[in-house]
Scaffold this motif. Structure first.
Motif, PDB file in Angstrom:
ATOM      1  N   ILE A  21       0.868  -1.188   0.000  1.00  0.00           N
ATOM      2  CA  ILE A  21       0.000   0.000   0.000  1.00  0.00           C
ATOM      3  C   ILE A  21       0.900   1.232   0.000  1.00  0.00           C
ATOM      4  CG2 ILE A  21      -1.893   1.203   1.148  1.00  0.00           C
ATOM      5  CD1 ILE A  21      -2.503  -1.698   0.163  1.00  0.00           C
ATOM      6  N   VAL A  22       0.750   2.093  -1.022  1.00  0.00           N
ATOM      7  CA  VAL A  22       1.580   3.303  -1.146  1.00  0.00           C
ATOM      8  C   VAL A  22       0.692   4.543  -1.064  1.00  0.00           C
ATOM      9  CG1 VAL A  22       3.270   2.099  -2.568  1.00  0.00           C
ATOM     10  CG2 VAL A  22       1.443   3.393  -3.678  1.00  0.00           C
ATOM     11  N   PRO A  23       1.260   5.675  -0.624  1.00  0.00           N
ATOM     12  CA  PRO A  23       0.453   6.898  -0.531  1.00  0.00           C
ATOM     13  C   PRO A  23       0.156   7.487  -1.910  1.00  0.00           C
ATOM     14  CG  PRO A  23       2.733   7.346   0.050  1.00  0.00           C
ATOM     15  CD  PRO A  23       2.631   5.864  -0.136  1.00  0.00           C
ATOM     16  N   SER A  24      -0.829   8.356  -1.948  1.00  0.00           N
ATOM     17  CA  SER A  24      -1.152   9.081  -3.189  1.00  0.00           C
ATOM     18  C   SER A  24       0.015   9.972  -3.566  1.00  0.00           C
ATOM     19  CB  SER A  24      -2.397   9.938  -2.975  1.00  0.00           C
ATOM     20  OG  SER A  24      -2.596  10.825  -4.059  1.00  0.00           O
ATOM     21  N   ALA A  61      -1.102  -1.227  -4.315  1.00  0.00           N
ATOM     22  CA  ALA A  61      -2.469  -0.673  -4.270  1.00  0.00           C
ATOM     23  C   ALA A  61      -2.413   0.692  -3.601  1.00  0.00           C
ATOM     24  CB  ALA A  61      -3.405  -1.606  -3.505  1.00  0.00           C
ATOM     25  N   ASP A  62      -3.363   1.568  -3.982  1.00  0.00           N
ATOM     26  CA  ASP A  62      -3.381   2.922  -3.422  1.00  0.00           C
ATOM     27  C   ASP A  62      -4.712   3.588  -3.716  1.00  0.00           C
ATOM     28  OD1 ASP A  62      -3.333   3.499  -6.134  1.00  0.00           O
ATOM     29  OD2 ASP A  62      -1.731   4.987  -6.012  1.00  0.00           O
ATOM     30  N   THR A  63      -4.871   4.792  -3.180  1.00  0.00           N
ATOM     31  CA  THR A  63      -5.924   5.686  -3.650  1.00  0.00           C
ATOM     32  C   THR A  63      -5.232   6.963  -4.092  1.00  0.00           C
ATOM     33  OG1 THR A  63      -7.949   6.897  -3.132  1.00  0.00           O
ATOM     34  CG2 THR A  63      -6.420   6.528  -1.293  1.00  0.00           C
ATOM     35  N   GLN A  64      -5.485   7.384  -5.326  1.00  0.00           N
ATOM     36  CA  GLN A  64      -4.754   8.491  -5.936  1.00  0.00           C
ATOM     37  C   GLN A  64      -5.673   9.697  -6.137  1.00  0.00           C
ATOM     38  OE1 GLN A  64      -1.438   9.002  -6.981  1.00  0.00           O
ATOM     39  NE2 GLN A  64      -2.265  11.059  -7.260  1.00  0.00           N
ATOM     40  N   MET A  91      -9.122   7.871  -7.142  1.00  0.00           N
ATOM     41  CA  MET A  91      -9.148   6.634  -7.904  1.00  0.00           C
ATOM     42  C   MET A  91      -8.465   5.542  -7.094  1.00  0.00           C
ATOM     43  SD  MET A  91      -8.076   5.851 -11.851  1.00  0.00           S
ATOM     44  CE  MET A  91      -9.394   6.835 -12.557  1.00  0.00           C
ATOM     45  N   LEU A  92      -9.263   4.575  -6.654  1.00  0.00           N
ATOM     46  CA  LEU A  92      -8.716   3.414  -5.978  1.00  0.00           C
ATOM     47  C   LEU A  92      -8.093   2.519  -7.041  1.00  0.00           C
ATOM     48  CD1 LEU A  92     -11.831   2.696  -3.733  1.00  0.00           C
ATOM     49  CD2 LEU A  92      -9.719   3.789  -3.000  1.00  0.00           C
ATOM     50  N   GLY A  93      -6.879   2.039  -6.805  1.00  0.00           N
ATOM     51  CA  GLY A  93      -6.212   1.251  -7.837  1.00  0.00           C
ATOM     52  C   GLY A  93      -5.412   0.094  -7.281  1.00  0.00           C
ATOM     53  N   ASN A  94      -5.392  -1.018  -8.016  1.00  0.00           N
ATOM     54  CA  ASN A  94      -4.456  -2.107  -7.714  1.00  0.00           C
ATOM     55  C   ASN A  94      -3.675  -2.405  -8.978  1.00  0.00           C
ATOM     56  OD1 ASN A  94      -7.309  -3.325  -8.226  1.00  0.00           O
ATOM     57  ND2 ASN A  94      -5.915  -4.995  -8.788  1.00  0.00           N
ATOM     58  N   TRP A  95      -2.368  -2.671  -8.801  1.00  0.00           N
ATOM     59  CA  TRP A  95      -1.438  -2.713  -9.923  1.00  0.00           C
ATOM     60  C   TRP A  95      -0.603  -3.981  -9.881  1.00  0.00           C
ATOM     61  CZ3 TRP A  95      -2.623   1.800 -12.307  1.00  0.00           C
ATOM     62  CH2 TRP A  95      -3.236   2.770 -11.494  1.00  0.00           C
ATOM     63  N   SER A  96      -0.418  -4.527 -11.072  1.00  0.00           N
ATOM     64  CA  SER A  96       0.493  -5.664 -11.209  1.00  0.00           C
ATOM     65  C   SER A  96       1.510  -5.301 -12.270  1.00  0.00           C
ATOM     66  CB  SER A  96      -0.277  -6.914 -11.642  1.00  0.00           C
ATOM     67  OG  SER A  96       0.635  -7.910 -12.088  1.00  0.00           O
ATOM     68  N   PHE A  97       2.776  -5.356 -11.905  1.00  0.00           N
ATOM     69  CA  PHE A  97       3.859  -5.046 -12.835  1.00  0.00           C
ATOM     70  C   PHE A  97       4.545  -6.351 -13.229  1.00  0.00           C
ATOM     71  CE2 PHE A  97       3.319  -1.405  -9.971  1.00  0.00           C
ATOM     72  CZ  PHE A  97       2.912  -0.465 -10.893  1.00  0.00           C
TER      73      PHE A  97
END
Length: 878
Positions: A21-24, A61-64, A91-97
Motif C-alpha cells: 500500500i503506497v500513498p497518493s 495498491a493505493d488511492t490516488q 481513484m482506488l487502484g491495484n497494480w500488477s507489474f
C-alpha cells in the motif's frame, strides 16, 4: 458504510492479497512534462509500464488524488450539471507489474464488490473488448471466459475501442480493458428497461465503477501496435461512485464525501440543496443545486492543488487552478447571491473530513484558506470591473444586440464568463451575437493548439537492455555511449532531438534547478546540448542536431561555468531557507523555487511583508554561514525515515522514494537531488535583490551570489560615481541629495501657487466665453494648465455656474487630457453623463477614461486630436 471505511476496506483487501500500500502521489506533477496534473491512478507508475524503472513491489495498491480539467481528459464543463462528474476525484487502484494478470484481477474485483462490500450481483454488468480487426487486436476471449464463471452471458457486454481499449496517450503502453458497471435505479425502473441497454449510455444511475486495464501493447508513432515485453494490470475504481453505490443514493453529491461541504454552503448562504431523490424541482432550485455542486466539487480540486504546491497564477497549471476557482466564485455570485468571499470557509470542513488520510490538507489548512480568500476577493473585484465595462459596451451599442467580439474580449481579457454576460444583458433587454463569440473562441483555441502542437517519433534504441545512470554528482565529464534517440517537432521550439546516454554527468531539470548545458564531443564533431530534462525516469539531452555517427564513443562535457554558478545559488537557497525559519519562524516552508546560473528565486509561506530589518538579518545570517566555511555533508540513498530522524526537511507536494539524498550545511538539512558547492565559502557572498508577495500568505525573495554579487556592487559603485559627478563632486553626497530634494519641494509649492493664481485669472476669461445652447451653459476649450489645475478650474467654474457643461483640454509635456464637468442638475434633466462624454471624446486623442456622472477625465496619446474632440463636444448639448 462511511466513505473513510470504504477506502480502508479496499486497501485492507488488497493488502491481504500481498499488495504494497503506497500513498497518493501529489495532484500536481513536477517530473512529467507530458502532464500538468495527475489525471489517473497510473500516472505515477508510468516509468514502470514503459520499462524505465523497477517498482518497489510487483503488486501495489493505493488511492490516488486525480484532477481532470485539461487536455484529453477534461470533465470541467460537465461538473455540476450531472451528479457523477468531478474535477478532483479519488481513484482506488491495484497494480500488477509483470506479475498477476486477467484471471486474478477480475476474480479479486468481483470478490471485493460482492463478498466484502456485498453489492447486489443482480445490479452488476461487465464488459470486455470486442476486438478490432483493423488493428489486428482480437476479441478478448480470455476475459470473456473468466467472467462466465461469475455472471451469466447476458450480463457480459462487448465494448468497442472507445469504451474498452485504454491508451496512455497517442503513443505508449495500452491494452484492452474490462469494466464493471452498476445499475442503481429503482426496481420498477429496472423491470421496465434492462440495465444492459444503459451501460455506457451516460445514464446517471447506470455507471462504471471499476476498470481493469490489461497493458499488453505499445502504440507506436505510426499508430501500429507491438507487444510489450511484460504484461501489466492497471485498475481504477471511482471512489465517489463506489460510495454512491454503498450508501444507497443516486448521486455522488448525496454521499458523505460531499454532504458536509454542502451543509456548510447552506449555512453560509441560507439556501437549501435538494437531494437527487427529490423530483420535479423548480428551475430556480435546479440552478441553486448546480451552483452548490460546482462549488463543493471545485473547492476540493483547488484546495488539494494548493496544498501540493500549485498556487493560482496566469500561466500553465496555475491558470487552470485559478480558472476552476473562478468558475466556483462566479456560480456563487450569480446563483447564490454571494458578493463576499466565502469558499475559503469550506477548507476547514474539508481538512476535518479528509485530513486523516491526506495529512497535507490539514497541515496546509491555513495557507490554503488564505490563498483562496485572496483569490476570491480579487475575482469579485474583477467581476465588478467587468460589470462597469459591460455598461460601457451597452452604452456604445446601437440596437439591442451586443457584438460577440466585445463579449469575447471581456471573457478573454478579464475572465468575465459568457453566461454571466448573457444573464446581465438579458436583464437590460439586450442579447449578444453568439456566432461571433464562438468564432473568436475557436480562433483562440486554434492559436493555442498550434502553439503547443508536438509530434514525437518512436524511440530508436541503439543499445538494448541498457540501464541509464547519472554520475553528475561526482563528474562533469564522462565517456559515454548513446543508448537511444528520438526526434521531437513542435511549433514552439522547432525540430529537436532527445538523446539518452548510458552514464551522463548532465543534471536534468528538477527541484527548481535548471538542467545542465554542455557538449557531446567525439573524434570528429561536437554536438551542443542545449538543455537536460527528465521524463518517465529517463534523462533526456536536447540537441538541435544528431551526431553523424550516433554509435560512436563520446565525451559528455557539462558547461562547468554555468554549473558552478547554479550550484552556488542552490546551496545559498538552502542556507536562506534555514535563515528565514530562524528569523521569521518555523511556519516558513518552501512553496517553490528557481535556481539558475544568474540568480535564485524562493517562494515561502509567511503572512506579512518581510521588513527591511528582517531582510538584513536574513542576509547577515546567510553570509555568516558562508564565512563559517561549512563543509557539504551528503547522504546518498539513505532510507527516508532515517533522513527525517536526522532532521531533514521534506517539502509538501514533492514525491519522495523510500531512499533519498540528504544535504547538510551545518544546521541546514534538506532532502534534495540538486547540485551543490563542496563548501559554503565557495558561494563567496549572498545578496537579496527583491522581496514581494506572490499570493496570499506567500512571499518571494530573489537573490544573487558569487560573480553576480561582484557585478552588482560594481554597478552600484559606478552609479554612485555618476551621481557625484552630476552633483559637482560634493564632499558629502548624501547631504547634497537631501538639499536637492528640499529645493525641489519648495519649487513645486511655488509652481502650484503660480498655477492656482493663473487658474483664477483664467476663470474670469473663460466665464465670458460660456455660451447657452438649449438651456445648457456650454464651454469646450484648451487651457495652458496641468491636469490638476484643470480639475481645480472645472470645480471653480462649476461652483459659480448652474446648468454648466464644461470640457477642458490640456497637453502638459505632450500628453493630452480631457476634463469634463457636468452640473448635477443636468445629469438628471438632460441625461448628460461626464463618464460617457470622456469615453466618446477620448477616441479622438487615442485614449479613454471614466469617472462619475458629474466629473470624469480621459487621457490619450494624440495631441493633434484635441481640436476635433473639443469641436465634437458641442454635439452633446445641441
Amino acid at each position: 458504510m462511511k466513505s473513510q471505511d470504504i477506502r480502508k476496506a479496499y486497501l485492507d483487501f488488497f493488502k491481504s492479497k500481498d499488495h504494497l500500500i503506497v500513498p497518493s502521489a501529489p495532484i500536481v506533477l513536477k517530473d512529467d512534462p507530458t502532464l500538468m496534473f495527475n489525471n489517473s491512478g497510473m500516472a505515477q507508475f508510468k516509468e514502470f509500464f514503459l520499462g524505465n524503472g523497477t517498482p518497489k513491489s510487483p503488486r501495489i495498491a493505493d488511492t490516488q488524488k486525480c484532477l481532470r480539467v485539461s487536455g484529453k481528459h477534461n470533465d470541467l464543463e460537465d461538473v455540476g450539471f450531472d451528479t457523477y462528474h468531478h474535477t478532483m476525484f479519488e481513484m482506488l487502484g491495484n497494480w500488477s507489474f509483470g506479475d498477476y494478470f486477467k484471471k486474478e484481477a477480475l476474480a479479486w474485483a468481483w470478490e471485493f464488490l460482492t463478498e466484502v462490500l456485498k453489492l447486489d450481483k443482480d445490479r452488476l454488468y461487465v464488459s470486455v473488448f470486442e476486438g478490432n480487426p483493423a488493428e489486428n487486436v482480437p476479441f478478448d476471449q480470455e476475459a470473456f471466459d473468466i467472467w462466465k464463471q461469475y455472471v451469466s452471458e447476458d450480463r457480459i457486454i462487448l465494448g468497442n475501442k472507445k469504451d474498452n481499449f485504454w491508451e496512455m496517450g497517442d503513443q505508449g503502453p495500452c491494452g484492452p480493458c474490462s469494466e464493471i458497471h452498476i445499475d442503481l435505479r429503482t426496481d420498477a425502473e429496472r423491470a421496465a428497461v434492462s440495465g444492459r441497454d444503459l451501460v455506457n449510455a451516460d445514464h446517471p444511475q447506470v455507471v462504471e465503477i471499476w476498470n481493469n486495464v490489461f497493458m499488453e501493447f505499445n502504440r507506436k508513432a505510426d499508430g501500429s501496435l507491438e507487444k510489450l515485453p511484460a504484461q501489466h494490470v492497471d485498475t481504477g475504481m471511482g471512489f465517489e461512485r463506489l460510495c454512491m453505490a454503498m450508501q444507497n443514493v443516486t448521486s455522488n453529491y448525496d454521499t458523505d464525501v460531499f454532504t458536509p461541504l454542502i451543509a456548510k454552503v447552506e449555512e453560509i448562504t441560507g439556501l437549501k440543496y435538494t437531494s437527487n431523490e427529490v423530483k420535479n424541482i423548480s428551475e430556480e432550485q435546479n440552478k441553486t443545486n448546480i451552483a452548490i455542486r460546482v462549488i463543493v466539487d471545485h473547492v476540493r480540486a483547488v484546495a488539494f492543488a494548493i496544498a501540493d504546491g500549485q498556487l493560482p497564477s496566469n500561466t500553465g497549471a496555475g491558470y487552470v487552478i485559478r480558472r476552476i476557482l473562478r468558475r466556483a466564485i462566479r456560480y456563487g455570485f450569480t446563483f447564490l447571491g454571494t458578493k463576499e468571499p466565502f469558499i475559503n470557509k469550506l477548507v476547514e470542513v474539508l481538512a476535518n473530513q479528509m485530513g486523516e488520510f491526506f495529512p497535507e490538507i490539514k497541515s496546509q489548512q491555513q495557507l490554503v484558506t488564505n490563498v483562496i480568500r485572496e483569490e476570491e476577493a480579487s475575482f469579485l473585484r474583477t467581476l465588478e470591473q467587468g460589470l462597469q465595462l459591460l455598461d460601457k459596451v451597452v452604452a456604445e451599442t446601437a440596437g439591442k444586440e451586443v457584438s460577440g467580439e466585445k463579449v469575447f474580449e471581456l471573457y478573454d481579457t478579464f475572465g468575465f464568463p459568457k453566461d454571466l454576460t448573457a444573464l446581465i444583458l438579458k436583464e437590460k433587454g439586450y442579447s449578444f451575437n453568439e456566432t461571433e463569440f464562438e468564432s473568436e473562441l475557436q480562433k483562440q483555441k486554434a492559436r493555442s493548439r498550434a502553439a503547443s502542437e508536438v509530434t514525437t517519433d518512436d524511440w530508436k534504441v541503439l543499445i538494448e537492455g541498457n540501464v541509464e545512470t547519472f554520475v553528475g554528482y561526482d563528474q562533469t565529464e564522462n565517456n559515454v555511449k548513446i543508448t537511444r534517440i528520438r526526434k521531437v517537432d513542435s511549433k514552439k521550439d522547432g525540430v529537436l532531438y532527445q538523446i539518452v546516454l548510458d552514464a551522463t554527468p548532465f543534471y536534468p531539470e528538477g527541484g527548481g534547478q535548471v538542467g545542465d548545458k554542455g557538449t557531446l564531443v567525439s573524434a570528429n564533431e561536437t554536438i551542443e546540448i542545449i538543455d537536460t530534462k527528465k521524463e518517465n525516469n529517463l534523462i533526456l539531452h536536447f540537441a538541435k542536431q544528431l551526431p553523424e555517427n550516433v554509435e560512436a564513443g563520446f565525451v559528455a562535457k557539462v558547461n562547468t561555468d554555468l554549473r558552478t554558478s547554479t550550484s552556488k545559488n542552490h546551496s545559498a537557497t538552502h542556507l536562506m531557507h534555514l535563515a528565514l525559519r530562524t528569523i521569521l519562524g518555523t511556519h516558513v516552508e518552501q512553496k517553490g523555487s528557481l535556481v539558475n546560473p544568474n540568480y535564485l528565486r524562493f517562494d515561502f509561506s509567511h503572512f506579512s511583508k518581510v521588513t527591511d530589518e528582517e531582510l538584513r538579518q536574513v542576509e547577515a545570517s546567510v553570509n555568516a554561514q558562508i564565512e563559517a566555511q561549512l563543509q557539504l555533508v551528503e547522504h546518498r540513498n539513505i532510507p527516508i525515515k532515517e533522513a527525517l530522524e536526522k532532521g531533514a526537511m521534506a517539502l509538501f507536494g514533492e514525491k519522495y522514494g523510500d531512499n533519498v539524498r540528504m544535504i547538510e550545511f551545518g544546521d541546514s538539512k534538506e532532502l534534495c537531488g540538486g547540485i551543490h558547492v563542496k563548501n559554503s565559502a565557495d558561494i563567496w557572498h549572498f545578496k537579496i535583490v527583491s522581496e514581494g508577495a506572490v499570493a496570499a500568505g506567500i512571499r518571494r525573495i530573489e537573490a544573487i551570489t558569487g560573480d553576480a554579487v561582484k557585478d552588482f556592487y560594481k554597478n552600484q559603485e559606478s552609479t554612485l560615481a555618476e551621481i557625484k559627478e552630476v552633483l559637482k563632486n560634493p564632499q558629502d553626497t548624501m547631504k547634497a541629495v537631501v538639499a536637492l530634494q528640499d529645493d525641489n519641494a519648495k519649487l513645486k509649492k511655488q509652481i502650484e501657487q503660480l498655477l492656482k493664481e493663473k487658474a483664477k485669472n483664467l476663470k474670469g476669461e473663460l466665464v465670458s466665453q460660456i455660451q447657452e445652447i438649449n438651456g445648457v451653459k456650454f464651454l469646450a476649450t484648451q487651457v495652458d494648465l496641468n491636469p490638476e489645475g484643470a480639475k481645480d478650474l472645472a470645480y471653480e467654474l462649476g461652483n459659480n455656474e448652474t446648468n454648466l457643461f464644461l470640457v477642458l483640454a490640456t497637453a502638459e509635456e505632450g500628453k493630452p487630457m480631457l476634463t469634463c464637468y457636468v452640473s448635477k442638475e443636468l445629469v438628471a434633466s438632460k441625461n448628460l453623463n461626464a463618464g460617457q462624454v470622456v469615453r466618446e471624446l477620448g477616441k479622438y486623442i487615442q485614449g479613454g477614461g471614466g469617472g462619475q456622472p458629474f466629473f470624469a477625465t480621459a487621457g490619450g496619446k494624440n495631441v493633434d486630436g484635441i481640436k476635433e474632440a473639443l469641436e465634437k463636444a458641442v454635439e452633446f448639448v445641441k
